[in-house]
Design a protein around this motif. Structure first.
Motif, PDB file in Angstrom:
ATOM      1  N   GLY A 167       8.392   4.659  -4.407  1.00  0.00           N
ATOM      2  CA  GLY A 167       7.637   3.433  -4.290  1.00  0.00           C
ATOM      3  C   GLY A 167       8.659   2.979  -3.451  1.00  0.00           C
ATOM      4  N   VAL A 168       9.796   2.534  -4.087  1.00  0.00           N
ATOM      5  CA  VAL A 168      10.535   1.614  -3.922  1.00  0.00           C
ATOM      6  C   VAL A 168      11.622   2.205  -2.734  1.00  0.00           C
ATOM      7  CG1 VAL A 168      12.853  -0.036  -3.651  1.00  0.00           C
ATOM      8  CG2 VAL A 168      10.982   0.263  -5.928  1.00  0.00           C
ATOM      9  N   GLU A 213       0.811  -0.722   0.004  1.00  0.00           N
ATOM     10  CA  GLU A 213       0.524   0.105   0.328  1.00  0.00           C
ATOM     11  C   GLU A 213       1.242   1.190   0.472  1.00  0.00           C
ATOM     12  OE1 GLU A 213      -3.418   2.323   2.607  1.00  0.00           O
ATOM     13  OE2 GLU A 213      -2.547   0.222   2.566  1.00  0.00           O
ATOM     14  N   CYS A 214       1.660   1.299   0.834  1.00  0.00           N
ATOM     15  CA  CYS A 214       2.971   2.467   0.812  1.00  0.00           C
ATOM     16  C   CYS A 214       4.039   2.310  -0.401  1.00  0.00           C
ATOM     17  CB  CYS A 214       3.757   1.691   2.254  1.00  0.00           C
ATOM     18  SG  CYS A 214       5.103   3.078   2.089  1.00  0.00           S
ATOM     19  N   THR A 245       2.425   6.303  -2.800  1.00  0.00           N
ATOM     20  CA  THR A 245       3.582   7.221  -2.876  1.00  0.00           C
ATOM     21  C   THR A 245       4.024   7.083  -4.372  1.00  0.00           C
ATOM     22  OG1 THR A 245       5.164   6.281  -1.323  1.00  0.00           O
ATOM     23  CG2 THR A 245       6.247   7.199  -2.672  1.00  0.00           C
ATOM     24  N   VAL A 246       4.147   6.135  -5.442  1.00  0.00           N
ATOM     25  CA  VAL A 246       3.620   6.041  -6.995  1.00  0.00           C
ATOM     26  C   VAL A 246       2.814   6.960  -7.374  1.00  0.00           C
ATOM     27  CG1 VAL A 246       3.649   4.809  -8.972  1.00  0.00           C
ATOM     28  CG2 VAL A 246       4.989   3.641  -6.940  1.00  0.00           C
ATOM     29  N   ALA A 304       8.864   2.224   0.637  1.00  0.00           N
ATOM     30  CA  ALA A 304       8.595   0.835   1.331  1.00  0.00           C
ATOM     31  C   ALA A 304       9.340   0.696   2.204  1.00  0.00           C
ATOM     32  CB  ALA A 304       7.643   0.267   0.183  1.00  0.00           C
ATOM     33  N   ALA A 305      10.413   0.483   1.115  1.00  0.00           N
ATOM     34  CA  ALA A 305      11.655   0.427   1.879  1.00  0.00           C
ATOM     35  C   ALA A 305      12.307   0.919   3.366  1.00  0.00           C
ATOM     36  CB  ALA A 305      12.829   0.808   1.008  1.00  0.00           C
ATOM     37  N   MET A 306      11.577   1.966   3.338  1.00  0.00           N
ATOM     38  CA  MET A 306      11.314   2.724   4.673  1.00  0.00           C
ATOM     39  C   MET A 306      10.601   2.691   6.085  1.00  0.00           C
ATOM     40  SD  MET A 306      12.534   6.730   3.162  1.00  0.00           S
ATOM     41  CE  MET A 306      11.919   7.989   4.551  1.00  0.00           C
ATOM     42  N   LEU A 307       9.453   2.280   5.129  1.00  0.00           N
ATOM     43  CA  LEU A 307       8.095   1.055   6.221  1.00  0.00           C
ATOM     44  C   LEU A 307       9.211   0.208   6.715  1.00  0.00           C
ATOM     45  CD1 LEU A 307       5.684   1.240   7.287  1.00  0.00           C
ATOM     46  CD2 LEU A 307       4.749   0.365   5.903  1.00  0.00           C
TER      47      LEU A 307
END
Length: 71
Positions: A34-35, A11-12, A16-17, A38-41
């Motif tokens: 987006g990557v 979803e993140c 973001t995308v 999502a990686a930060m999350l």
């Protein structure tokens, strides 16, 4: 990664995308953002290093949705 965390990461990524595309960025830039998001999350939720989290996200093979500016 359990299914709940995977769903949050996915979803993140897509939120973001979509935000990046709506801001006028290319699909490539949107994908990179987006990557990163999502990686930060994932990194914060799983207490892992950012690079490891980024590799995990890339391995999930997310891609920006087909974009139709007419919609």
């Amino acid at each position: 990664m359990d299914s709940m965390l995977k769903g949050m990461v996915e979803e993140c990524y897509f939120e973001t995308v979509i935000e990046a595309i709506n801001a006028g960025h290319s699909k490539l830039v949107a994908h990179k953002e987006g990557v990163t998001g999502a990686a930060m999350l994932l990194s914060s939720m799983n207490n892992m290093e950012h690079e490891e989290a980024k590799q995990t996200i890339v391995a999930l093979i997310f891609a920006p949705p087909r974009w139709n500016p007419a919609n």
